[in-house]
Motif scaffolding. Structure first.
Motif, PDB file in Angstrom:
ATOM      1  N   GLN A 157       0.838  -1.210   0.000  1.00  0.00           N
ATOM      2  CA  GLN A 157       0.000   0.000   0.000  1.00  0.00           C
ATOM      3  C   GLN A 157       0.870   1.256   0.000  1.00  0.00           C
ATOM      4  O   GLN A 157       0.612   2.217  -0.731  1.00  0.00           O
ATOM      5  N   VAL A 158       1.933   1.248   0.815  1.00  0.00           N
ATOM      6  CA  VAL A 158       2.822   2.405   0.896  1.00  0.00           C
ATOM      7  C   VAL A 158       3.524   2.641  -0.439  1.00  0.00           C
ATOM      8  O   VAL A 158       3.650   3.780  -0.898  1.00  0.00           O
ATOM      9  N   LEU A 159       3.979   1.571  -1.093  1.00  0.00           N
ATOM     10  CA  LEU A 159       4.663   1.715  -2.385  1.00  0.00           C
ATOM     11  C   LEU A 159       3.731   2.282  -3.448  1.00  0.00           C
ATOM     12  O   LEU A 159       4.140   3.110  -4.269  1.00  0.00           O
ATOM     13  N   VAL A 160       2.464   1.870  -3.422  1.00  0.00           N
ATOM     14  CA  VAL A 160       1.478   2.434  -4.359  1.00  0.00           C
ATOM     15  C   VAL A 160       1.283   3.924  -4.070  1.00  0.00           C
ATOM     16  O   VAL A 160       1.277   4.763  -4.985  1.00  0.00           O
ATOM     17  N   GLU A 161       1.139   4.277  -2.783  1.00  0.00           N
ATOM     18  CA  GLU A 161       0.946   5.683  -2.409  1.00  0.00           C
ATOM     19  C   GLU A 161       2.156   6.533  -2.797  1.00  0.00           C
ATOM     20  O   GLU A 161       2.019   7.667  -3.246  1.00  0.00           O
ATOM     21  N   MET A 162       3.367   5.967  -2.617  1.00  0.00           N
ATOM     22  CA  MET A 162       4.587   6.719  -2.930  1.00  0.00           C
ATOM     23  C   MET A 162       4.718   7.033  -4.412  1.00  0.00           C
ATOM     24  O   MET A 162       5.455   7.941  -4.795  1.00  0.00           O
ATOM     25  N   GLY A 163       4.030   6.281  -5.258  1.00  0.00           N
ATOM     26  CA  GLY A 163       4.079   6.534  -6.700  1.00  0.00           C
ATOM     27  C   GLY A 163       3.232   7.724  -7.121  1.00  0.00           C
ATOM     28  O   GLY A 163       3.279   8.149  -8.285  1.00  0.00           O
ATOM     29  N   LYS A 164       2.471   8.301  -6.175  1.00  0.00           N
ATOM     30  CA  LYS A 164       1.638   9.469  -6.491  1.00  0.00           C
ATOM     31  C   LYS A 164       2.446  10.749  -6.257  1.00  0.00           C
ATOM     32  O   LYS A 164       3.174  10.845  -5.261  1.00  0.00           O
ATOM     33  N   PRO A 165       2.326  11.729  -7.148  1.00  0.00           N
ATOM     34  CA  PRO A 165       3.137  12.955  -7.032  1.00  0.00           C
ATOM     35  C   PRO A 165       3.023  13.642  -5.677  1.00  0.00           C
ATOM     36  O   PRO A 165       4.005  14.191  -5.173  1.00  0.00           O
ATOM     37  N   GLU A 166       1.852  13.583  -5.059  1.00  0.00           N
ATOM     38  CA  GLU A 166       1.686  14.304  -3.783  1.00  0.00           C
ATOM     39  C   GLU A 166       2.371  13.575  -2.624  1.00  0.00           C
ATOM     40  O   GLU A 166       2.475  14.114  -1.526  1.00  0.00           O
ATOM     41  N   ASN A 167       2.840  12.359  -2.858  1.00  0.00           N
ATOM     42  CA  ASN A 167       3.434  11.577  -1.775  1.00  0.00           C
ATOM     43  C   ASN A 167       4.927  11.301  -1.981  1.00  0.00           C
ATOM     44  O   ASN A 167       5.443  10.300  -1.515  1.00  0.00           O
ATOM     45  N   ALA A 168       5.607  12.176  -2.688  1.00  0.00           N
ATOM     46  CA  ALA A 168       7.050  11.981  -2.903  1.00  0.00           C
ATOM     47  C   ALA A 168       7.773  12.148  -1.572  1.00  0.00           C
ATOM     48  O   ALA A 168       7.872  13.246  -1.051  1.00  0.00           O
ATOM     49  N   LEU A 169       8.274  11.042  -1.010  1.00  0.00           N
ATOM     50  CA  LEU A 169       8.981  11.111   0.272  1.00  0.00           C
ATOM     51  C   LEU A 169      10.348  11.745   0.041  1.00  0.00           C
ATOM     52  O   LEU A 169      11.207  11.164  -0.603  1.00  0.00           O
ATOM     53  N   THR A 170      10.534  12.942   0.562  1.00  0.00           N
ATOM     54  CA  THR A 170      11.831  13.596   0.399  1.00  0.00           C
ATOM     55  C   THR A 170      12.065  14.513   1.589  1.00  0.00           C
ATOM     56  O   THR A 170      11.365  14.442   2.592  1.00  0.00           O
ATOM     57  N   MET A 171      13.069  15.382   1.492  1.00  0.00           N
ATOM     58  CA  MET A 171      13.344  16.351   2.552  1.00  0.00           C
ATOM     59  C   MET A 171      13.641  17.697   1.918  1.00  0.00           C
ATOM     60  O   MET A 171      13.698  17.808   0.696  1.00  0.00           O
ATOM     61  N   LYS A 172      13.836  18.715   2.762  1.00  0.00           N
ATOM     62  CA  LYS A 172      13.969  20.080   2.246  1.00  0.00           C
ATOM     63  C   LYS A 172      15.109  20.236   1.239  1.00  0.00           C
ATOM     64  O   LYS A 172      15.034  21.053   0.332  1.00  0.00           O
ATOM     65  N   ASN A 173      16.185  19.457   1.412  1.00  0.00           N
ATOM     66  CA  ASN A 173      17.361  19.687   0.571  1.00  0.00           C
ATOM     67  C   ASN A 173      17.396  18.835  -0.684  1.00  0.00           C
ATOM     68  O   ASN A 173      18.370  18.860  -1.419  1.00  0.00           O
ATOM     69  N   ILE A 174      16.353  18.032  -0.948  1.00  0.00           N
ATOM     70  CA  ILE A 174      16.338  17.164  -2.134  1.00  0.00           C
ATOM     71  C   ILE A 174      15.041  17.388  -2.898  1.00  0.00           C
ATOM     72  O   ILE A 174      13.955  17.227  -2.341  1.00  0.00           O
ATOM     73  N   PRO A 175      15.128  17.748  -4.196  1.00  0.00           N
ATOM     74  CA  PRO A 175      13.905  17.929  -4.992  1.00  0.00           C
ATOM     75  C   PRO A 175      13.063  16.654  -4.981  1.00  0.00           C
ATOM     76  O   PRO A 175      13.598  15.550  -5.174  1.00  0.00           O
ATOM     77  N   GLY A 176      11.769  16.822  -4.757  1.00  0.00           N
ATOM     78  CA  GLY A 176      10.884  15.663  -4.635  1.00  0.00           C
ATOM     79  C   GLY A 176      10.392  15.150  -5.978  1.00  0.00           C
ATOM     80  O   GLY A 176       9.188  15.086  -6.215  1.00  0.00           O
ATOM     81  N   LEU A 177      11.305  14.784  -6.869  1.00  0.00           N
ATOM     82  CA  LEU A 177      10.911  14.261  -8.182  1.00  0.00           C
ATOM     83  C   LEU A 177      10.107  12.979  -7.991  1.00  0.00           C
ATOM     84  O   LEU A 177      10.467  12.117  -7.196  1.00  0.00           O
ATOM     85  N   THR A 178       9.023  12.846  -8.759  1.00  0.00           N
ATOM     86  CA  THR A 178       8.116  11.711  -8.588  1.00  0.00           C
ATOM     87  C   THR A 178       8.752  10.421  -9.090  1.00  0.00           C
ATOM     88  O   THR A 178       9.379  10.392 -10.151  1.00  0.00           O
ATOM     89  N   TRP A 179       8.555   9.351  -8.324  1.00  0.00           N
ATOM     90  CA  TRP A 179       9.026   8.033  -8.737  1.00  0.00           C
ATOM     91  C   TRP A 179       8.068   7.425  -9.764  1.00  0.00           C
ATOM     92  O   TRP A 179       6.866   7.667  -9.720  1.00  0.00           O
ATOM     93  N   GLU A 180       8.601   6.619 -10.659  1.00  0.00           N
ATOM     94  CA  GLU A 180       7.738   5.818 -11.546  1.00  0.00           C
ATOM     95  C   GLU A 180       7.063   4.750 -10.683  1.00  0.00           C
ATOM     96  O   GLU A 180       7.761   3.962 -10.013  1.00  0.00           O
TER      97      GLU A 180
END
Length: 442
Positions: free
Chosen positions: A219-242
């Motif tokens: 479920q988490v991996l599916v959610e992470m594939g959505k642009p609004e759920n890009a797990l990142t931090m302030k110093n790394i651009p949150g580019l969306t995963w395929e």
């Protein structure tokens, strides 16, 4: 320790220090700190005074009997310490800016802890941390060293390999950040979420996620594939995963994995930012100027919310929870950097790894995970080779070893490019790399 705890923070003039002080204040009942020593170097004296005065106001407001000492004398501070935390930056943010800008000239990612920038931060930092270890052996041999200084994995590796300090733990806010963001994504309380972390610092994976004991990894991996759920931090651009890539990976990558799995996109983004808003170091310098202006306000007696822009979310939670759990023998589970001791079968036993541990008064006890999954194993092993060779180069000052470390890093395309970057960065950082220049200048 009935008289209270003595904690020494090296790099005490850091903009992160109010976060740490807030964490100590919140935990005072369990963690009765008697003395907090904030240590810095002459170049950081102004910031140390500003941050230290804010720390005193915060403690006074909390009504706690913690003495705050500010000093440029590290040895004076270390005497009889119980815990020593390190959060320093050799060469300050100007050195980080060089780490970020110089590789970009060669179309290679410039980043604080990855690629050529990570190598050079390690080369500058490791001799200093080993000097601190020598002082600790003499002045506070029973103290715990809690290292937050990046690159935390490489630094922990060097301490384990090249010092006599055994009570060392490397710490990072990436795992706790992942757990908090997963909780938010699933709309559950963070304490309901457990993530099985394993790998290296800034190269750690979540191998499984459980909510109230039940696996929710898919479920988490599916959610992470959505642009609004890009797990990142302030110093790394949150580019969306395929989305399909994440499902194939079968594990949660951390924000820093974008540099390895999205190298070209990340390079293009860095080049664009360097030409417009500036590199991350240059952005941080502006943020820090604003923060220190706030810190100067005599009416400010709390950690200001603007500190979150600095990128250190959950920093104090990670550090203070660890110290609290060691001091009180809590035996809870926390992800830290420590000696592998067989926890990850794919990594040498004597190397530093980032893995979930049971935290005891004797320190972290790594939880065995066996072999890493084949799909992540190779990259982790390659970065561990890089860290090992880089730590050796930092200690020996050997040019060939430094070139080897640069070349085997997966973000560097060839030995020729590695040599060009190495030569330019050795010259740019000459002041902070005496081990490489002393033989040449004799």
């Amino acid at each position: 320790m009935s008289k209270g705890i003595k904690i020494v923070t090296i790099g005490g003039g850091s903009s992160y220090t109010p976060e740490l002080v807030e964490g100590f204040i919140k935990r005072y009942e369990e963690l009765p700190i008697r003395e907090l020593w904030l240590v810095d170097i002459p170049a950081g004296q102004e910031k140390l005074n500003i941050v230290g005065t804010l720390a005193k106001r915060m403690i006074e407001k909390a009504g706690l009997p913690i003495e705050v000492h500010l000093t440029l004398n590290r040895r004076e501070a270390l005497k009889d310490a119980d815990f020593v935390t390190t959060q320093f930056r050799v060469g300050l943010l100007d050195a980080r800016a060089k780490d970020e800008r110089i590789p970009l000239k060669y179309n290679v990612i410039g980043q604080e802890t990855n690629g050529p920038g990570g190598l050079f931060k390690g080369l500058r930092t490791i001799p200093v941390i080993l000097d601190i270890c020598k002082d600790m052996e003499e002045l506070c041999p029973d103290a715990w060293l809690v290292n937050f200084t990046n690159p935390a994995g490489m630094v922990t590796e060097a301490v384990l390999r090249y010092s006599n300090i055994k009570k060392v733990v490397g710490l990072c806010n990436v795992p706790i950040g992942i757990r908090m963001r997963v909780a938010k994504m699933l709309d559950v309380a963070p304490e309901q979420v457990h993530v099985d972390f394993a790998g290296l610092n800034h190269m750690v994976y979540g191998l499984d996620v459980r909510v109230d004991g039940k696996s929710v990894l898919d479920q988490v991996l599916v959610e992470m594939g959505k642009p609004e759920n890009a797990l990142t931090m302030k110093n790394i651009p949150g580019l969306t995963w395929e989305p399909e890539f994440l499902l194939g990976l079968g594990a949660i990558p951390c924000g820093y994995h974008r540099y390895y799995y999205k190298t070209q996109q990340m390079l293009e983004r860095e080049l664009e930012e360097a030409a417009t808003t500036g590199t991350r170091a240059e952005v941080v310098k502006r943020v820090e100027t604003e923060l220190f202006e706030l810190y100067k306000d005599p009416n400010l007696a709390i950690k200001p919310p603007q500190l979150e822009k600095r990128g250190g979310a959950y920093y104090s939670d990670a550090a203070c929870n660890l110290i609290n759990s060691i001091y009180n023998d809590k035996r809870d589970i926390q992800p830290v950097n420590t000696r592998n001791n067989g926890a990850i079968a794919s990594i040498p036993n004597d190397s530093a790894v980032e893995v979930n541990c049971v935290i005891t008064k004797e320190g972290p006890k790594p939880i065995a995970v066996g072999d890493l999954p084949v799909q992540v194993r190779g990259l982790v092993q390659q970065i561990k080779s890089f860290e090992r060779v880089a730590a050796e180069a930092a200690v020996t000052g050997d040019y060939n070893t430094a070139l080897l470390a640069m070349t085997i890093n997966p973000l560097v395309p060839s030995d020729k490019v590695a040599k060009q970057i190495l030569d330019e960065m050795l010259e740019a950082h000459k002041e902070h790399l005496p081990q490489f220049h002393q033989t040449v200048e004799v």
